[in-house]
Structures are given as structure tokens and as C-alpha cells.
Design an enzyme around this catalytic site. Structure first.
Site, PDB file in Angstrom:
ATOM      1  N   HIS A 205       0.783  -1.233   0.000  1.00 50.28           N
ATOM      2  CA  HIS A 205       0.000   0.000   0.000  1.00 50.28           C
ATOM      3  C   HIS A 205       0.815   1.284   0.000  1.00 50.28           C
ATOM      4  O   HIS A 205       0.260   2.373  -0.100  1.00 50.28           O
ATOM      5  CB  HIS A 205      -0.935   0.044   1.223  1.00 50.28           C
ATOM      6  CG  HIS A 205      -0.219   0.400   2.493  1.00 50.28           C
ATOM      7  ND1 HIS A 205       0.666  -0.435   3.112  1.00 50.28           N
ATOM      8  CD2 HIS A 205      -0.236   1.526   3.240  1.00 50.28           C
ATOM      9  CE1 HIS A 205       1.148   0.147   4.195  1.00 50.28           C
ATOM     10  NE2 HIS A 205       0.629   1.347   4.300  1.00 50.28           N
TER      11      HIS A 205
HETATM   12  N1  UDP Z   1      -3.741  -4.928   8.835  1.00 51.12           N
HETATM   13  C1  UDP Z   1      -5.011  -5.411   9.069  1.00 51.12           C
HETATM   14  N2  UDP Z   1      -5.754  -5.838   7.996  1.00 51.12           N
HETATM   15  C2  UDP Z   1      -5.278  -5.812   6.724  1.00 51.12           C
HETATM   16  C3  UDP Z   1      -3.960  -5.333   6.505  1.00 51.12           C
HETATM   17  C4  UDP Z   1      -3.210  -4.883   7.592  1.00 51.12           C
HETATM   18  O1  UDP Z   1      -5.471  -5.463  10.215  1.00 51.12           O
HETATM   19  O2  UDP Z   1      -6.007  -6.192   5.802  1.00 51.12           O
HETATM   20  C5  UDP Z   1      -2.971  -4.448   9.994  1.00 51.12           C
HETATM   21  C6  UDP Z   1      -1.604  -5.049  10.138  1.00 51.12           C
HETATM   22  O3  UDP Z   1      -1.662  -6.282  10.794  1.00 51.12           O
HETATM   23  C7  UDP Z   1      -0.879  -3.976  10.940  1.00 51.12           C
HETATM   24  C8  UDP Z   1      -1.499  -2.706  10.456  1.00 51.12           C
HETATM   25  O4  UDP Z   1      -2.726  -3.067   9.834  1.00 51.12           O
HETATM   26  O5  UDP Z   1      -1.165  -4.110  12.317  1.00 51.12           O
HETATM   27  C9  UDP Z   1      -0.567  -2.080   9.475  1.00 51.12           C
HETATM   28  O6  UDP Z   1      -1.171  -1.080   8.811  1.00 51.12           O
HETATM   29  P1  UDP Z   1      -0.668  -0.571   7.415  1.00 51.12           P
HETATM   30  O7  UDP Z   1       0.129  -1.612   6.743  1.00 51.12           O
HETATM   31  O8  UDP Z   1      -1.881  -0.032   6.747  1.00 51.12           O
HETATM   32  O9  UDP Z   1       0.214   0.701   7.808  1.00 51.12           O
HETATM   33  P2  UDP Z   1       1.740   0.898   8.207  1.00 51.12           P
HETATM   34  O10 UDP Z   1       2.068  -0.021   9.333  1.00 51.12           O
HETATM   35  O11 UDP Z   1       2.556   0.645   6.988  1.00 51.12           O
HETATM   36  O12 UDP Z   1       1.796   2.325   8.621  1.00 51.12           O
END
Ligand code: UDP
Length: 360
Positions: A205
Site C-alpha cells: 500500500h
Molecule cells: N492490517 C489489518 N488488515 C489488513 C492489513 C493490515 O489489520 O487487511 C494491519 C496489520 O496487521 C498492521 C497494520 O494493519 O497491524 C498495518 O497497517 P498498514 O500496513 O496499513 O500501515 P503501516 O504499518 O505501513 O503504517
């Protein structure tokens, strides 16, 4: 009683805030007011986390999403300022590196309300990332900097924060608290369309991948190759990525599913044979659940995972993605609890808030 006003807006912030909100509710002397900016608003990107993780209903629900970064951040700034003037909190608590983080911190700092930043000090050293801009600026105007790792502390010391009149505190990573807290609840969680184990759990993403047609095409190609020749690839697809793939006219030949709740995600993390991601949070969750991770980015803020050999950075090079995934499939890694605080971060955050604000 001291009033802590928490600002969340995006999926990872709901997960981080869930454990800290819980710790605030379990202590005396602190009262929490929750603001949701609306940055993520789909039921499967927002509501599901409030339900599954027991996060209280926000006291203030904004509806700000879409538009450019400037427009979104500006609208948040205006609305959050109004809420702060009405609520007059003792402290504003922000998480991570999104536009909601920066808008909340900036609105508070201009009103001379102390800002506490959970996940302070992380750096990718890539100023093209909107997240890097948000986190650097948020740290600059924070009064309490809750660092998740030694690396984050070192970054801030290098930037001169130890000479500033701020609280610089290493508390551990609240995402480890969440992983440990909800792991048991996820033990019997089914993800209806995903059978067996041995699959590759993928997420994709980051703007640097979705907004760059060449990188996106290379990653989609690599995922398709892996799915057809190495192991099935399960991809809970972020709405932004779905739109970018459609716009680029690319076809994904993997098991695409809609975004899932945190418990479903933990269930898949427990079962998978490898994690392939460009997410910040998911890199660590792979580690918490003992799985090797291949990260489709050129840098990571979580460098310690690369240093201990749990994570391999491959950028958006199709061949590198396929060969690293092949090499790491089924490889287990182990967490001795040292890198991310072992699940005590939320407790430390709350203890420090009480100390700083003399809350009784
Ligand atoms: N996550 C979730 N469902 C999904 C994809 C990710 O619950 O379909 C969770 C994942 O386990 C983690 C968090 O969302 O705890 C991460 O978010 P994301 O990847 O959107 O953002 P980043 O961590 O890169 O800021």
C-alpha cells in the site's frame, strides 16, 4: 484528573491506540477523549478495529479523507483546533506518521498544548515519503517523545533532541503489546477463503510503490510469479492499491481478498510461511509471530530486523522479490523480547504520562 486527547485516523493508529487506551482506562488520574479524523473510513479499514479491539466510540468523529495531502492536512488542522479549544486537554497524544498525526500535533503545539508522540524517532531518511515528512515535523513539535526502539532514540539524539527541553523516552513498541494481547483471541479466528498454511501473506500500500507505475508493475509481476510457481500468495488488498492497479491496467493473479480485521490478520500471520510486505507494522508483526519477512521497500525504519537477519529488503525489483521469497519461505525467526520491549510499551506510556502531568 488530567485530560489526554488522543487523535487517530488510520488503520495502524487504531491498533496502536487500542492498547494505550486500554491502559489509560485501567489507571487512575487520566481521562481520555478520542478524536477520529476519518482518514480511513471504510467499515473494513476502521469500524472493524473499533469492534474487535474494544476501542471506545470516538468522542469526536470527523469525516476528513481524500483530496491532496495539503487539503486533507489543512482541513484536519482547522477542525482539530476547534475541538482542542472546546476540550482544553492537558496533553494531545498522536501516533505514528500519518496526516492525522501531523495535523493533531500542529494544532496542539500552536495552542501551547503539550504533544506526546508515540513512535517518535523513526526515520527512513527518504524525504520523498509523506510519512517521513510527517514524523520529522511531528517530532520537532512534540514535548514527550515515546521511542519504540534504541535506533529511534539514537536518531533523536543525533538530531540534538537530548539538548532540548523535552522528554525523550524509550518505551518499546505498542504494536508488540497489541500482537501479544490479541494473539489468543485470534487463535480460533477463521479467514473463510484462506485454507491451509504454507502461503505467502502479502500486503502492498505504500505510495512509493502504488504511485509509481514501474514499481507497481514489477511488484505485481513478482507476486504473480510467486503465486504460480512458489506458493500461493494471499493479498488483503488496500483500497488505494486496488485503485492504482486498476488505473495502471495491471492484473493480479494471486488470491486477492478484501482488507481484513486485525484478528483475521493475526490468524494469517500465525499460519503463513512468509510475509511479503511494504507495510511498517507488518514487518514487525512477521517477527512477533516468528516468520521471516521480505520487504518491498528500499529502506526501513525498523533497521534492527534487517540487522538480526529477520527481514530482507528487496525494493521493487521483481527478480530480487522472487528470489528472496523463495529463499525465505518457511524460515522461522525468534524474538527474545529485547528489540521491542516485550509487550510493556503501553504500560510505560501511561506511567510516564502520569509522571509528567502529576496525575493522581
Ligand atoms: N492490517 C489489518 N488488515 C489488513 C492489513 C493490515 O489489520 O487487511 C494491519 C496489520 O496487521 C498492521 C497494520 O494493519 O497491524 C498495518 O497497517 P498498514 O500496513 O496499513 O500501515 P503501516 O504499518 O505501513 O503504517
Amino acid at each position: 484528573m488530567k485530560k489526554i486527547l488522543t487523535i487517530v485516523g488510520a488503520r495502524p493508529q487504531f491498533i496502536k491506540a487500542s492498547v494505550v487506551s486500554r491502559a489509560i482506562a485501567q489507571t487512575s488520574g487520566l481521562q481520555e477523549v478520542l478524536v477520529h479524523t476519518g482518514q480511513h473510513f471504510d467499515a473494513n479499514m476502521s469500524d472493524v478495529f473499533f469492534m474487535q479491539l474494544g476501542i471506545p466510540r470516538p468522542h469526536h468523529q470527523l469525516d476528513i479523507h481524500g483530496g491532496s495531502h495539503g487539503e486533507m492536512t489543512g482541513r484536519m488542522l482547522i477542525e482539530i483546533e476547534g475541538i482542542l479549544l472546546a476540550e482544553r486537554p492537558d496533553c494531545v497524544l498522536v501516533y505514528g506518521d500519518t496526516n492525522s498525526t501531523l495535523a493533531g500535533a500542529l494544532a496542539a503545539a500552536k495552542l501551547h498544548i503539550p504533544v506526546a508522540h508515540v513512535e517518535a524517532g523513526l526515520r527512513s531518511f527518504n524525504m520523498k515519503m509523506p510519512e517521513e515528512i510527517n514524523r520529522i515535523l511531528t517530532d520537532q513539535i512534540s514535548d514527550i517523545l515515546f521511542c519504540p526502539t534504541q535506533t529511534a532514540m539514537d536518531n533523536l539524539v543525533r538530531e540534538g533532541f537530548s539538548d532540548k527541553p523535552v522528554q525523550l523516552l524509550q518505551v518499546g513498541d505498542v504494536m508488540q503489546d497489541a500482537a501479544l494481547l490479541f494473539s489468543q483471541a485470534a487463535e480460533h479466528t477463521q479467514v473463510s477463503c484462506v485454507e491451509g498454511d504454507g502461503f505467502i501473506l502479502a500486503t502492498l500500500h505504500r505510495a512509493e510503490n502504488t504511485d509509481d507505475p514501474a514499481r507497481l508493475a514489477a511488484i505485481v509481476g513478482a507476486l504473480n510469479t510467486l503465486h504460480s510457481s512458489v506458493a500461493s500468495v494471499v493479498l488483503p488488498l488496500h483500497p488505494r492499491t486496488r485503485a492504482a492497479i486498476a488505473k495502471a491496467g495491471l492484473t493480479l493473479d494471486v488470491q486477492v481478498i478484501d482488507p481484513i480485521g486485525y484478528l483475521e490478520m493475526v490468524a494469517l500471520l500465525r499460519r503463513c510461511a512468509l510475509v511479503l510486505t511494504d507495510s511498517g507494522g507488518v514487518q514487525k508483526e512477521a517477527f512477533f509471530f516468528g516468520k521471516a519477512c521480505v520487504t518491498m521497500r528500499d529502506q526501513t525504519e525498523w533497521v534492527e530486523l534487517v540487522q538480526v537477519g529477520a527481514n530482507t529488503l528487496v525494493g521493487a525489483d521483481a527478480e530480487a522479490i522472487v528470489s528472496a521469497a523463495r529463499a525465505n519461505l518457511g524460515r522461522m525467526v525468534s524474538d527474545d523480547g529485547q528489540l521491542y520491549g516485550g509487550g510493556a510499551a503501553a504500560r510505560h506510556v501511561v506511567t510516564q504520562l502520569k509522571r509528567v502531568f502529576h496525575a493522581v
